[in-house]
Design a protein around this motif. Structure first.
Motif, PDB file in Angstrom:
ATOM      1  N   ASP A  43      61.220  80.035  38.935  1.00  0.00           N
ATOM      2  CA  ASP A  43      60.222  79.024  38.589  1.00  0.00           C
ATOM      3  C   ASP A  43      59.021  79.676  37.903  1.00  0.00           C
ATOM      4  OD1 ASP A  43      61.858  77.200  39.824  1.00  0.00           O
ATOM      5  OD2 ASP A  43      60.494  76.771  41.490  1.00  0.00           O
ATOM      6  N   ALA A  44      58.458  78.989  36.914  1.00  0.00           N
ATOM      7  CA  ALA A  44      57.271  79.466  36.205  1.00  0.00           C
ATOM      8  C   ALA A  44      56.035  78.793  36.794  1.00  0.00           C
ATOM      9  CB  ALA A  44      57.380  79.155  34.713  1.00  0.00           C
ATOM     10  N   LEU A  45      55.101  79.603  37.242  1.00  0.00           N
ATOM     11  CA  LEU A  45      53.807  79.115  37.709  1.00  0.00           C
ATOM     12  C   LEU A  45      52.856  79.273  36.533  1.00  0.00           C
ATOM     13  CD1 LEU A  45      53.831  80.878  41.189  1.00  0.00           C
ATOM     14  CD2 LEU A  45      54.698  78.608  40.586  1.00  0.00           C
ATOM     15  N   VAL A  46      52.453  78.135  35.946  1.00  0.00           N
ATOM     16  CA  VAL A  46      51.743  78.127  34.667  1.00  0.00           C
ATOM     17  C   VAL A  46      50.305  77.667  34.882  1.00  0.00           C
ATOM     18  CG1 VAL A  46      51.753  77.149  32.331  1.00  0.00           C
ATOM     19  CG2 VAL A  46      53.920  77.635  33.483  1.00  0.00           C
ATOM     20  N   GLN A  47      49.373  78.363  34.211  1.00  0.00           N
ATOM     21  CA  GLN A  47      47.951  78.014  34.273  1.00  0.00           C
ATOM     22  C   GLN A  47      47.422  77.775  32.872  1.00  0.00           C
ATOM     23  OE1 GLN A  47      46.156  80.401  38.044  1.00  0.00           O
ATOM     24  NE2 GLN A  47      45.743  81.262  36.071  1.00  0.00           N
ATOM     25  N   PHE A  48      46.647  76.713  32.715  1.00  0.00           N
ATOM     26  CA  PHE A  48      45.970  76.391  31.462  1.00  0.00           C
ATOM     27  C   PHE A  48      44.474  76.628  31.647  1.00  0.00           C
ATOM     28  CE2 PHE A  48      49.772  73.918  31.549  1.00  0.00           C
ATOM     29  CZ  PHE A  48      50.125  73.617  30.252  1.00  0.00           C
ATOM     30  N   THR A  49      43.830  77.288  30.688  1.00  0.00           N
ATOM     31  CA  THR A  49      42.374  77.389  30.634  1.00  0.00           C
ATOM     32  C   THR A  49      41.936  76.803  29.309  1.00  0.00           C
ATOM     33  OG1 THR A  49      42.403  79.389  31.990  1.00  0.00           O
ATOM     34  CG2 THR A  49      40.374  78.926  30.766  1.00  0.00           C
ATOM     35  N   ILE A  50      40.983  75.869  29.345  1.00  0.00           N
ATOM     36  CA  ILE A  50      40.522  75.156  28.158  1.00  0.00           C
ATOM     37  C   ILE A  50      39.170  75.713  27.735  1.00  0.00           C
ATOM     38  CG2 ILE A  50      39.969  72.888  27.182  1.00  0.00           C
ATOM     39  CD1 ILE A  50      42.922  73.222  28.093  1.00  0.00           C
ATOM     40  N   PHE A  51      39.045  76.022  26.427  1.00  0.00           N
ATOM     41  CA  PHE A  51      37.823  76.570  25.849  1.00  0.00           C
ATOM     42  C   PHE A  51      37.196  75.560  24.894  1.00  0.00           C
ATOM     43  CE2 PHE A  51      40.391  80.050  27.203  1.00  0.00           C
ATOM     44  CZ  PHE A  51      39.508  81.030  27.628  1.00  0.00           C
ATOM     45  N   PHE A  52      35.872  75.539  24.848  1.00  0.00           N
ATOM     46  CA  PHE A  52      35.120  74.616  24.005  1.00  0.00           C
ATOM     47  C   PHE A  52      34.137  75.389  23.133  1.00  0.00           C
ATOM     48  CE2 PHE A  52      36.196  72.465  27.978  1.00  0.00           C
ATOM     49  CZ  PHE A  52      36.853  71.345  27.503  1.00  0.00           C
ATOM     50  N   SER A  53      33.619  74.744  22.107  1.00  0.00           N
ATOM     51  CA  SER A  53      32.644  75.392  21.227  1.00  0.00           C
ATOM     52  C   SER A  53      31.237  75.360  21.800  1.00  0.00           C
ATOM     53  CB  SER A  53      32.649  74.725  19.845  1.00  0.00           C
ATOM     54  OG  SER A  53      32.260  73.368  19.960  1.00  0.00           O
ATOM     55  N   ASP A  54      30.974  74.451  22.745  1.00  0.00           N
ATOM     56  CA  ASP A  54      29.600  74.246  23.197  1.00  0.00           C
ATOM     57  C   ASP A  54      29.404  74.277  24.712  1.00  0.00           C
ATOM     58  OD1 ASP A  54      30.971  71.947  23.802  1.00  0.00           O
ATOM     59  OD2 ASP A  54      29.486  70.583  22.950  1.00  0.00           O
ATOM     60  N   ARG A  55      30.412  74.762  25.458  1.00  0.00           N
ATOM     61  CA  ARG A  55      30.297  74.819  26.916  1.00  0.00           C
ATOM     62  C   ARG A  55      31.267  75.858  27.472  1.00  0.00           C
ATOM     63  NH1 ARG A  55      32.625  68.767  27.531  1.00  0.00           N
ATOM     64  NH2 ARG A  55      32.170  68.728  25.332  1.00  0.00           N
ATOM     65  N   ASP A  56      31.112  76.161  28.739  1.00  0.00           N
ATOM     66  CA  ASP A  56      31.973  77.146  29.389  1.00  0.00           C
ATOM     67  C   ASP A  56      33.411  76.631  29.504  1.00  0.00           C
ATOM     68  OD1 ASP A  56      29.914  78.969  29.745  1.00  0.00           O
ATOM     69  OD2 ASP A  56      29.416  78.237  31.754  1.00  0.00           O
ATOM     70  N   PRO A  57      34.368  77.550  29.598  1.00  0.00           N
ATOM     71  CA  PRO A  57      35.768  77.144  29.785  1.00  0.00           C
ATOM     72  C   PRO A  57      35.971  76.370  31.087  1.00  0.00           C
ATOM     73  CG  PRO A  57      35.618  79.464  29.198  1.00  0.00           C
ATOM     74  CD  PRO A  57      34.216  78.995  29.491  1.00  0.00           C
ATOM     75  N   VAL A  58      37.045  75.583  31.115  1.00  0.00           N
ATOM     76  CA  VAL A  58      37.414  74.812  32.299  1.00  0.00           C
ATOM     77  C   VAL A  58      38.844  75.188  32.678  1.00  0.00           C
ATOM     78  CG1 VAL A  58      37.772  72.507  33.255  1.00  0.00           C
ATOM     79  CG2 VAL A  58      35.886  72.905  31.662  1.00  0.00           C
ATOM     80  N   GLY A  59      39.084  75.326  33.952  1.00  0.00           N
ATOM     81  CA  GLY A  59      40.412  75.651  34.440  1.00  0.00           C
ATOM     82  C   GLY A  59      40.303  76.518  35.680  1.00  0.00           C
ATOM     83  N   TYR A  90      38.858  71.647  21.161  1.00  0.00           N
ATOM     84  CA  TYR A  90      39.067  72.614  22.231  1.00  0.00           C
ATOM     85  C   TYR A  90      40.197  73.558  21.846  1.00  0.00           C
ATOM     86  CZ  TYR A  90      43.115  69.856  23.789  1.00  0.00           C
ATOM     87  OH  TYR A  90      44.320  69.197  23.852  1.00  0.00           O
ATOM     88  N   ALA A  91      40.341  74.614  22.622  1.00  0.00           N
ATOM     89  CA  ALA A  91      41.447  75.568  22.486  1.00  0.00           C
ATOM     90  C   ALA A  91      41.976  75.840  23.887  1.00  0.00           C
ATOM     91  CB  ALA A  91      40.963  76.856  21.827  1.00  0.00           C
ATOM     92  N   CYS A  92      43.146  76.466  23.956  1.00  0.00           N
ATOM     93  CA  CYS A  92      43.794  76.629  25.252  1.00  0.00           C
ATOM     94  C   CYS A  92      44.497  77.985  25.337  1.00  0.00           C
ATOM     95  CB  CYS A  92      44.809  75.506  25.433  1.00  0.00           C
ATOM     96  SG  CYS A  92      45.696  75.563  26.997  1.00  0.00           S
ATOM     97  N   ILE A  93      44.363  78.612  26.503  1.00  0.00           N
ATOM     98  CA  ILE A  93      45.160  79.787  26.849  1.00  0.00           C
ATOM     99  C   ILE A  93      46.111  79.352  27.960  1.00  0.00           C
ATOM    100  CG2 ILE A  93      45.131  82.095  27.898  1.00  0.00           C
ATOM    101  CD1 ILE A  93      44.051  82.132  25.093  1.00  0.00           C
ATOM    102  N   ILE A  94      47.388  79.697  27.805  1.00  0.00           N
ATOM    103  CA  ILE A  94      48.403  79.352  28.795  1.00  0.00           C
ATOM    104  C   ILE A  94      48.985  80.660  29.335  1.00  0.00           C
ATOM    105  CG2 ILE A  94      50.619  78.207  29.184  1.00  0.00           C
ATOM    106  CD1 ILE A  94      49.853  76.319  26.836  1.00  0.00           C
ATOM    107  N   GLU A  95      48.935  80.804  30.665  1.00  0.00           N
ATOM    108  CA  GLU A  95      49.445  82.005  31.329  1.00  0.00           C
ATOM    109  C   GLU A  95      50.563  81.608  32.284  1.00  0.00           C
ATOM    110  OE1 GLU A  95      46.057  84.775  32.561  1.00  0.00           O
ATOM    111  OE2 GLU A  95      45.071  82.804  32.371  1.00  0.00           O
ATOM    112  N   SER A  96      51.596  82.454  32.358  1.00  0.00           N
ATOM    113  CA  SER A  96      52.726  82.192  33.234  1.00  0.00           C
ATOM    114  C   SER A  96      53.123  83.479  33.957  1.00  0.00           C
ATOM    115  CB  SER A  96      53.917  81.670  32.412  1.00  0.00           C
ATOM    116  OG  SER A  96      55.056  81.492  33.228  1.00  0.00           O
ATOM    117  N   ASN A  97      53.660  83.339  35.154  1.00  0.00           N
ATOM    118  CA  ASN A  97      54.111  84.508  35.904  1.00  0.00           C
ATOM    119  C   ASN A  97      55.442  85.051  35.398  1.00  0.00           C
ATOM    120  OD1 ASN A  97      55.412  82.144  36.978  1.00  0.00           O
ATOM    121  ND2 ASN A  97      56.041  83.352  38.741  1.00  0.00           N
TER     122      ASN A  97
END
Length: 124
Positions: A43-59, A90-97
């Motif tokens: 199983d893949a444990l996946v995490q999304f982190t969302i980045f914005f131009s005018d505020r801190d990332p969320v995730g 926004y932009a996104c980084i996706i990480e998986s185990n």
């Protein structure tokens, strides 16, 4: 499958969810999707982190993609820790185990003549 395919780190540098839609919901609601393929045996444990131009990332936003399965994750449906704002770049980084393959798709249905775009995420 004996060999895992994909990467454990992906980037989607371009994201935007229009607030307007034309057509029946939920199928024709304007949205963005990360299509994740887990062809491996774990199983893949996946995490999304969302980045914005005018505020801190969320995730992180967390999802599980079972072994030898695919999961289409609508960014519109991500709500914990916070909903992704509409009409916002926004932009996104996706990480998986484990290695996965990620494709990015957008449906823009603000007009009756819908626009669909799909591209591979960037394997980092």
């Amino acid at each position: 499958m004996k060999k895992s395919i994909g990467n454990t780190l992906w980037a989607i540098p371009e994201g935007y969810i229009p607030s307007g839609s034309t057509g029946p919901a939920p199928a024709m609601t304007s949205h963005e999707t990360a299509c994740i393929l887990n062809a491996g045996d774990e199983d893949a444990l996946v995490q999304f982190t969302i980045f914005f131009s005018d505020r801190d990332p969320v995730g992180p936003y967390r999802v599980t993609v079972p072994a030898r399965r695919t999961k289409h994750v609508r960014f519109n449906d991500l709500s914990d820790p916070a909903p992704i704002p509409l009409d916002t770049d926004y932009a996104c980084i996706i990480e998986s185990n484990v290695p996965v393959v990620v494709q990015h798709t957008r449906l823009d249905s603000r007009q009756a003549e819908n626009a669909l775009l799909s591209t591979m995420a960037y394997p980092v």
